[in-house]
Design an enzyme around this catalytic site. Structure first.
Site, PDB file in Angstrom:
ATOM      1  N   SER A  17       0.585  -1.045   0.114  1.00 38.35           N
ATOM      2  CA  SER A  17      -0.099   0.136   0.159  1.00 38.35           C
ATOM      3  C   SER A  17       0.854   1.355  -0.061  1.00 38.35           C
ATOM      4  O   SER A  17       0.499   2.201  -0.720  1.00 38.35           O
ATOM      5  CB  SER A  17      -1.137   0.268   1.055  1.00 38.35           C
ATOM      6  OG  SER A  17      -2.044  -1.037   0.909  1.00 38.35           O
ATOM      7  N   THR A  62      -5.793  -3.787   7.318  1.00 39.34           N
ATOM      8  CA  THR A  62      -5.639  -4.885   6.498  1.00 39.34           C
ATOM      9  C   THR A  62      -5.896  -6.107   7.621  1.00 39.34           C
ATOM     10  O   THR A  62      -5.986  -5.965   8.747  1.00 39.34           O
ATOM     11  CB  THR A  62      -4.565  -5.063   5.628  1.00 39.34           C
ATOM     12  OG1 THR A  62      -4.492  -6.140   4.890  1.00 39.34           O
ATOM     13  CG2 THR A  62      -3.164  -5.054   6.391  1.00 39.34           C
ATOM     14  N   LYS A  66      -9.988  -6.047   9.991  1.00 36.95           N
ATOM     15  CA  LYS A  66     -11.148  -5.270   9.295  1.00 36.95           C
ATOM     16  C   LYS A  66     -12.440  -5.244   9.978  1.00 36.95           C
ATOM     17  O   LYS A  66     -13.168  -4.483  10.059  1.00 36.95           O
ATOM     18  CB  LYS A  66     -11.389  -5.949   7.982  1.00 36.95           C
ATOM     19  CG  LYS A  66     -10.019  -5.572   6.790  1.00 36.95           C
ATOM     20  CD  LYS A  66     -10.667  -6.453   5.648  1.00 36.95           C
ATOM     21  CE  LYS A  66      -9.245  -6.108   4.685  1.00 36.95           C
ATOM     22  NZ  LYS A  66      -9.577  -6.480   3.352  1.00 36.95           N
ATOM     23  N   ASN A  87     -12.039  -1.369   5.388  1.00 36.15           N
ATOM     24  CA  ASN A  87     -10.843  -1.596   5.036  1.00 36.15           C
ATOM     25  C   ASN A  87     -10.318   0.091   5.109  1.00 36.15           C
ATOM     26  O   ASN A  87      -9.078   0.295   4.853  1.00 36.15           O
ATOM     27  CB  ASN A  87     -10.560  -2.400   3.794  1.00 36.15           C
ATOM     28  CG  ASN A  87     -10.688  -1.337   2.699  1.00 36.15           C
ATOM     29  OD1 ASN A  87     -11.708  -0.636   2.840  1.00 36.15           O
ATOM     30  ND2 ASN A  87     -10.324  -1.888   1.458  1.00 36.15           N
ATOM     31  N   ALA A 131     -13.376 -11.625   2.774  1.00 34.40           N
ATOM     32  CA  ALA A 131     -13.017 -10.943   1.264  1.00 34.40           C
ATOM     33  C   ALA A 131     -14.322 -11.182   0.747  1.00 34.40           C
ATOM     34  O   ALA A 131     -14.647 -10.296  -0.012  1.00 34.40           O
ATOM     35  CB  ALA A 131     -11.784 -11.450   0.666  1.00 34.40           C
ATOM     36  N   THR A 153     -16.861 -24.708   4.440  1.00 32.25           N
ATOM     37  CA  THR A 153     -17.753 -24.644   5.475  1.00 32.25           C
ATOM     38  C   THR A 153     -19.000 -24.382   4.668  1.00 32.25           C
ATOM     39  O   THR A 153     -19.239 -22.861   4.715  1.00 32.25           O
ATOM     40  CB  THR A 153     -17.367 -23.849   6.610  1.00 32.25           C
ATOM     41  OG1 THR A 153     -15.916 -24.344   6.917  1.00 32.25           O
ATOM     42  CG2 THR A 153     -18.292 -24.227   7.627  1.00 32.25           C
ATOM     43  N   MET A 220      -8.233 -13.806  -5.998  1.00 29.77           N
ATOM     44  CA  MET A 220      -7.983 -12.671  -5.364  1.00 29.77           C
ATOM     45  C   MET A 220      -6.669 -12.485  -4.741  1.00 29.77           C
ATOM     46  O   MET A 220      -6.188 -11.212  -4.396  1.00 29.77           O
ATOM     47  CB  MET A 220      -8.931 -12.563  -3.996  1.00 29.77           C
ATOM     48  CG  MET A 220     -10.301 -11.848  -4.535  1.00 29.77           C
ATOM     49  SD  MET A 220     -10.871 -11.320  -3.099  1.00 29.77           S
ATOM     50  CE  MET A 220     -12.778 -11.359  -3.572  1.00 29.77           C
ATOM     51  N   TYR A 222      -2.576 -12.425  -4.785  1.00 30.89           N
ATOM     52  CA  TYR A 222      -1.676 -11.971  -5.739  1.00 30.89           C
ATOM     53  C   TYR A 222      -0.262 -12.464  -5.630  1.00 30.89           C
ATOM     54  O   TYR A 222       0.088 -12.787  -4.150  1.00 30.89           O
ATOM     55  CB  TYR A 222      -1.653 -10.544  -5.885  1.00 30.89           C
ATOM     56  CG  TYR A 222      -1.583  -9.685  -4.706  1.00 30.89           C
ATOM     57  CD1 TYR A 222      -2.997  -9.338  -4.028  1.00 30.89           C
ATOM     58  CD2 TYR A 222      -0.584  -9.321  -4.176  1.00 30.89           C
ATOM     59  CE1 TYR A 222      -2.599  -8.588  -2.854  1.00 30.89           C
ATOM     60  CE2 TYR A 222      -0.450  -8.775  -3.076  1.00 30.89           C
ATOM     61  CZ  TYR A 222      -1.768  -8.461  -2.532  1.00 30.89           C
ATOM     62  OH  TYR A 222      -1.632  -7.418  -1.224  1.00 30.89           O
TER      63      TYR A 222
HETATM   64  P1  NDP Z   1     -10.825 -15.212   5.798  1.00 30.82           P
HETATM   65  O1  NDP Z   1      -9.849 -15.837   6.594  1.00 30.82           O
HETATM   66  O2  NDP Z   1     -11.817 -14.390   6.223  1.00 30.82           O
HETATM   67  O3  NDP Z   1     -11.483 -16.379   5.281  1.00 30.82           O
HETATM   68  C1  NDP Z   1     -10.755 -17.476   4.295  1.00 30.82           C
HETATM   69  C2  NDP Z   1     -11.793 -18.132   3.167  1.00 30.82           C
HETATM   70  O4  NDP Z   1     -10.971 -19.089   2.790  1.00 30.82           O
HETATM   71  C3  NDP Z   1     -13.041 -18.921   4.094  1.00 30.82           C
HETATM   72  O5  NDP Z   1     -14.017 -19.172   3.056  1.00 30.82           O
HETATM   73  C4  NDP Z   1     -12.228 -20.551   3.939  1.00 30.82           C
HETATM   74  O6  NDP Z   1     -13.352 -21.337   4.103  1.00 30.82           O
HETATM   75  C5  NDP Z   1     -11.455 -20.695   2.901  1.00 30.82           C
HETATM   76  N1  NDP Z   1     -10.362 -21.391   3.009  1.00 30.82           N
HETATM   77  C6  NDP Z   1      -9.053 -21.303   3.636  1.00 30.82           C
HETATM   78  N2  NDP Z   1      -8.358 -22.261   3.272  1.00 30.82           N
HETATM   79  C7  NDP Z   1      -8.748 -23.146   2.509  1.00 30.82           C
HETATM   80  C8  NDP Z   1      -8.639 -24.344   2.164  1.00 30.82           C
HETATM   81  N3  NDP Z   1      -7.433 -24.943   2.267  1.00 30.82           N
HETATM   82  N4  NDP Z   1      -9.583 -25.076   1.275  1.00 30.82           N
HETATM   83  C9  NDP Z   1     -10.825 -24.423   1.036  1.00 30.82           C
HETATM   84  N5  NDP Z   1     -11.183 -23.269   1.395  1.00 30.82           N
HETATM   85  C10 NDP Z   1     -10.279 -22.573   2.270  1.00 30.82           C
HETATM   86  O7  NDP Z   1      -9.872 -14.512   4.593  1.00 30.82           O
HETATM   87  P2  NDP Z   1     -10.284 -13.414   3.781  1.00 30.82           P
HETATM   88  O8  NDP Z   1     -11.650 -13.544   3.507  1.00 30.82           O
HETATM   89  O9  NDP Z   1      -9.881 -12.105   4.350  1.00 30.82           O
HETATM   90  O10 NDP Z   1      -9.113 -13.467   2.598  1.00 30.82           O
HETATM   91  C11 NDP Z   1      -9.335 -14.396   1.574  1.00 30.82           C
HETATM   92  C12 NDP Z   1      -8.222 -14.314   0.646  1.00 30.82           C
HETATM   93  O11 NDP Z   1      -8.495 -13.063  -0.258  1.00 30.82           O
HETATM   94  C13 NDP Z   1      -6.840 -14.008   1.176  1.00 30.82           C
HETATM   95  O12 NDP Z   1      -6.065 -14.828   0.234  1.00 30.82           O
HETATM   96  C14 NDP Z   1      -6.371 -12.522   0.717  1.00 30.82           C
HETATM   97  O13 NDP Z   1      -5.121 -12.242   0.624  1.00 30.82           O
HETATM   98  C15 NDP Z   1      -7.465 -12.337  -0.335  1.00 30.82           C
HETATM   99  N6  NDP Z   1      -7.689 -10.700  -0.578  1.00 30.82           N
HETATM  100  C16 NDP Z   1      -7.132  -9.966  -1.513  1.00 30.82           C
HETATM  101  C17 NDP Z   1      -7.336  -8.808  -1.639  1.00 30.82           C
HETATM  102  C18 NDP Z   1      -6.808  -7.872  -2.922  1.00 30.82           C
HETATM  103  O14 NDP Z   1      -7.153  -6.631  -2.853  1.00 30.82           O
HETATM  104  N7  NDP Z   1      -6.509  -8.505  -3.939  1.00 30.82           N
HETATM  105  C19 NDP Z   1      -8.444  -8.090  -0.513  1.00 30.82           C
HETATM  106  C20 NDP Z   1      -8.820  -8.923   0.424  1.00 30.82           C
HETATM  107  C21 NDP Z   1      -8.435 -10.226   0.565  1.00 30.82           C
HETATM  108  P3  NDP Z   1     -13.881 -21.880   5.578  1.00 30.82           P
HETATM  109  O15 NDP Z   1     -14.918 -21.105   5.597  1.00 30.82           O
HETATM  110  O16 NDP Z   1     -14.255 -23.297   5.346  1.00 30.82           O
HETATM  111  O17 NDP Z   1     -12.726 -21.812   6.671  1.00 30.82           O
END
Ligand code: NDP
Length: 273
Positions: A17, A62, A66, A87, A131, A153, A220, A222
């Site tokens: 950022s 971040t 959040k 955010n 996200a 889940t 999402m 990178y």
């Molecule tokens: P959270 O921890 O809130 O959510 C994680 C999600 O990933 C849940 O749905 C979880 O499933 C799932 N998950 C994690 N590991 C696995 C796996 N091994 N197999 C299947 N599902 C899995 O994270 P965020 O939502 O905050 O972030 C998610 C991604 O988005 C991150 O990689 C982050 O870097 C990226 N991101 C990118 C942004 C951008 O600007 N490009 C902005 C925001 C986020 P379950 O519910 O079953 O645990």
């Protein structure tokens, strides 16, 4: 006067950022200071208060703060309210305003940079974490034909759909949630991976039939080729990572703070080299 901004997280050393905001400031001839701030996990409130006392005008937030940012904001924009997470913080005479620019960042990257309209499309959103919550409403606003959420889940995906239905936002869009192994033969035009599975190089057990002819697979994350990106490429999809979203969400925060819209294309290009 030099205006001060920050990005707060834990960890924070990896954050791009500061470079993004400095690049926007140079392009728009603004003089800003933008720093990384490592907040203790149990000290987010105190970190924000210290920034305000030190004359900062705003901050990006971040992982993992959040939801805490959502909680401490004294005023929430509609999109922050919809996302249930914040955010971007704006410190002004009214106190702390909380906004969420992640969703608009994703939609702008898909529609303006990748030239793909979401209107009328069949969209699969993978994930039900922060996200996914952040991008759900901005995607629905584009009026896709269909939006399915799938998540490891399933209950979390179901409760996201339940909220959408209760709020009446599904009026123009057919919405539902399915488990990974219950997607059947359904094909999608746009598949957004909002899980963090790529962080651990985990493969998502999705059927290969999800990719319609000419589909866009949007990761999402990178900075690395994830198993999802490899899977999508192997099945003929166009693949994009989340760098464009990162820069677009930053551009929207920049606009909120400075009322100037920076040109994002050169910044995205400079990070790709
Ligand atoms: P959270 O921890 O809130 O959510 C994680 C999600 O990933 C849940 O749905 C979880 O499933 C799932 N998950 C994690 N590991 C696995 C796996 N091994 N197999 C299947 N599902 C899995 O994270 P965020 O939502 O905050 O972030 C998610 C991604 O988005 C991150 O990689 C982050 O870097 C990226 N991101 C990118 C942004 C951008 O600007 N490009 C902005 C925001 C986020 P379950 O519910 O079953 O645990």
């Amino acid at each position: 006067m030099l205006k001060k901004y920050a990005v707060i997280g834990n960890p924070i050393a990896h954050s791009k950022s500061p470079q993004i905001h400095q690049a926007f400031a140079e392009e728009t001839h603004l003089n800003i200071e933008y720093t990384r701030v490592l907040s203790p996990l149990d000290g987010f409130d105190a970190t924000v208060q210290a920034l305000q006392e030190n004359g900062f005008k705003g901050a990006n937030v971040t992982v993992p703060f959040k939801l805490e940012a959502f909680r401490i904001a004294q005023h929430l924009t509609e999109r922050a309210h919809d996302a249930g997470a914040v955010n971007t913080l704006i410190f002004n005479q009214d106190g702390i305003v909380g906004d969420n620019t992640d969703g608009v960042g994703l939609v702008r990257d898909i529609e303006q940079n990748l030239h793909i309209s979401l209107a009328g499309k069949r969209v699969l959103l993978i994930g039900a974490g922060g996200a996914a919550e952040g991008v759900l409403h901005p995607i629905l606003e584009q009026k896709p034909q269909l939006l399915i959420i799938t998540n490891r889940t399933l209950d979390k995906a179901l409760s996201m759909i339940k909220k959408v239905v209760e709020q009446g936002e599904h009026r123009y869009v057919s919405v539902n949630a399915h488990a990974f192994d219950d997607l059947g033969e359904q094909a999608f035009d746009v598949i957004v991976n909002a899980t963090s599975a790529g962080l651990s190089d985990s493969h998502l057990p999705l059927p290969e039939s999800i990719f319609a002819q000419g589909a866009l697979a949007y990761e999402m994350m990178y900075g690395r080729e994830t198993p999802f990106m490899q899977f999508a490429r192997a099945h003929g999809a166009e693949v994009a990572d989340g760098l464009g979203m990162l820069v677009e969400q930053a551009a929207e925060a920049f606009y909120l703070w400075h009322q100037v819209r920076p040109n994002t294309a050169p910044v995205i290009a400079s990070f790709r080299v």
